[in-house]
Enzyme design. Sequence first.
Site, mmCIF file in Angstrom:
data_model
loop_
_atom_site.group_PDB
_atom_site.id
_atom_site.type_symbol
_atom_site.label_atom_id
_atom_site.label_comp_id
_atom_site.label_asym_id
_atom_site.label_seq_id
_atom_site.Cartn_x
_atom_site.Cartn_y
_atom_site.Cartn_z
ATOM 1 N N SER A 1 43.237 33.728 39.501
ATOM 2 C CA SER A 1 44.076 34.650 40.265
ATOM 3 C C SER A 1 45.319 33.879 40.697
ATOM 4 C CB SER A 1 43.325 35.123 41.514
ATOM 5 O OG SER A 1 44.203 35.741 42.435
ATOM 6 N N TYR B 1 37.955 32.398 48.579
ATOM 7 C CA TYR B 1 38.457 32.999 47.336
ATOM 8 C C TYR B 1 39.526 32.094 46.711
ATOM 9 C CZ TYR B 1 40.247 36.563 44.119
ATOM 10 O OH TYR B 1 40.627 37.249 42.990
HETATM 11 N N1 LIG Z 1 41.782 43.180 41.398
HETATM 12 C C1 LIG Z 1 42.662 42.213 41.640
HETATM 13 O O1 LIG Z 1 43.710 42.431 42.288
HETATM 14 C C2 LIG Z 1 42.447 40.823 41.096
HETATM 15 C C3 LIG Z 1 43.525 39.924 41.168
HETATM 16 C C4 LIG Z 1 43.351 38.635 40.685
HETATM 17 C C5 LIG Z 1 42.134 38.268 40.133
HETATM 18 N N2 LIG Z 1 41.110 39.162 40.088
HETATM 19 C C6 LIG Z 1 39.844 38.711 39.492
HETATM 20 O O2 LIG Z 1 39.534 39.555 38.408
HETATM 21 C C7 LIG Z 1 38.111 39.616 38.247
HETATM 22 C C8 LIG Z 1 37.687 41.069 38.244
HETATM 23 O O3 LIG Z 1 38.109 41.649 39.462
HETATM 24 P P1 LIG Z 1 38.067 43.219 39.706
HETATM 25 O O4 LIG Z 1 39.136 43.527 40.673
HETATM 26 O O5 LIG Z 1 38.010 43.933 38.414
HETATM 27 O O6 LIG Z 1 36.660 43.307 40.470
HETATM 28 P P2 LIG Z 1 35.591 44.504 40.504
HETATM 29 O O7 LIG Z 1 36.271 45.801 40.360
HETATM 30 O O8 LIG Z 1 34.764 44.233 41.731
HETATM 31 O O9 LIG Z 1 34.714 44.214 39.204
HETATM 32 C C9 LIG Z 1 33.885 43.086 39.157
HETATM 33 C C10 LIG Z 1 33.025 43.180 37.922
HETATM 34 O O10 LIG Z 1 32.147 42.044 37.912
HETATM 35 C C11 LIG Z 1 30.814 42.502 37.710
HETATM 36 N N3 LIG Z 1 29.897 41.595 38.412
HETATM 37 C C12 LIG Z 1 29.841 41.347 39.732
HETATM 38 N N4 LIG Z 1 28.830 40.499 40.000
HETATM 39 C C13 LIG Z 1 28.244 40.202 38.810
HETATM 40 C C14 LIG Z 1 27.156 39.385 38.435
HETATM 41 N N5 LIG Z 1 26.438 38.678 39.340
HETATM 42 N N6 LIG Z 1 26.822 39.312 37.129
HETATM 43 C C15 LIG Z 1 27.530 40.020 36.216
HETATM 44 N N7 LIG Z 1 28.571 40.802 36.502
HETATM 45 C C16 LIG Z 1 28.923 40.896 37.792
HETATM 46 C C17 LIG Z 1 30.782 43.900 38.313
HETATM 47 O O11 LIG Z 1 29.772 44.708 37.739
HETATM 48 P P3 LIG Z 1 28.328 44.864 38.422
HETATM 49 O O12 LIG Z 1 28.561 45.081 39.873
HETATM 50 O O13 LIG Z 1 27.729 46.016 37.714
HETATM 51 O O14 LIG Z 1 27.609 43.590 38.124
HETATM 52 C C18 LIG Z 1 32.166 44.418 37.911
HETATM 53 O O15 LIG Z 1 32.112 44.920 36.608
HETATM 54 C C19 LIG Z 1 37.530 38.806 39.407
HETATM 55 O O16 LIG Z 1 37.255 37.500 38.963
HETATM 56 C C20 LIG Z 1 38.657 38.795 40.428
HETATM 57 O O17 LIG Z 1 38.585 37.699 41.300
HETATM 58 C C21 LIG Z 1 41.239 40.427 40.560
#
Ligand SMILES: NC(=O)c1ccc[n+]([C@@H]2O[C@H](COP(=O)([O-])OP(=O)(O)OC[C@H]3O[C@@H](n4cnc5c(N)ncnc54)[C@H](OP(=O)(O)O)[C@@H]3O)[C@@H](O)[C@H]2O)c1
Length: 237
Positions: free
Chosen positions: A124, A137
């Site tokens: 990120s 984080y």
């Molecule tokens: N959204 C943002 O603004 C942003 C910005 C920078 C970086 N990121 C990074 O991008 C990535 C995805 O973020 P997001 O915003 O898409 O988050 P999200 O909407 O919460 O999605 C997270 C995904 O990870 C899966 N997950 C969570 N725990 C897990 C586990 N123990 N084993 C396997 N799968 C698991 C979840 O599915 P289940 O719950 O079904 O397991 C879900 O599909 C993260 O690493 C986050 O830090 C996000």
Amino acid sequence: MGIGAHLARYAADQGWSVAISARSEDTLKEMADQSNGRMHAYPLDVLDLEATKTVVDAIERDLGPITIAVLNAGTHADMPASAFDATEVAKIYALNMTGMANGLDPLLKKFLPRGAGQIALTASVAGFRGLPRAGAYCASKAGTIAMAESLECEIGPKGVKIQVICPGFVRTPLTDKNDFPMPYLMEPEDAAKRIWNGLMSDRFEISFPRRFVWQLKFLQLLPARWYFALIRKATGQ
Ligand SMILES: NC(=O)c1ccc[n+]([C@@H]2O[C@H](COP(=O)([O-])OP(=O)(O)OC[C@H]3O[C@@H](n4cnc5c(N)ncnc54)[C@H](OP(=O)(O)O)[C@@H]3O)[C@@H](O)[C@H]2O)c1
């Protein structure tokens, strides 16, 4: 739907065969059912190393050698210093760092002897420098960037490509929890397209949106005193 789900859908639309993993079996099955056979569900909790190894084996058995692996599972929890909680910190580190390591372990064991394969780690822009209320984080994402850099030094020359994905704010269930204005908030479809284009390029760092990234890279260059003064003003600390 999160970034990973949108990226999987985008890759499938490009004609790729995509193995998708998360804990929610029903969601994975629904996505696979709606994909005209392009997506394949492999339910997995990435906190379980043995299960992760088994899934990597199963994907290669069913679909052939993995070409690109995106290790994307991650989480965030708002944590002001006054509510610092080591148990919550450990949970964030576990998913964002150990979960990622659990994916790297079987993938590197397969890719290095082959001298082929591509791995992208989702970090990120929050990994560029420490931000208030997000110590765990930011630390986990700075660690992810460092992990990717460390590996690249060794494995790049051996034919295995590693990249680090650094998105700014993207509208997903994770950021829906945020109670502050998110600068340059992007839609997940747009983020998925940018990530895909980055995966198809030879860039090490896939970071976006560009204007936000430049501002944060500038902050990285500032002496600590100036950085703290600016960031406190910007975030009202
Ligand atoms: N959204 C943002 O603004 C942003 C910005 C920078 C970086 N990121 C990074 O991008 C990535 C995805 O973020 P997001 O915003 O898409 O988050 P999200 O909407 O919460 O999605 C997270 C995904 O990870 C899966 N997950 C969570 N725990 C897990 C586990 N123990 N084993 C396997 N799968 C698991 C979840 O599915 P289940 O719950 O079904 O397991 C879900 O599909 C993260 O690493 C986050 O830090 C996000």
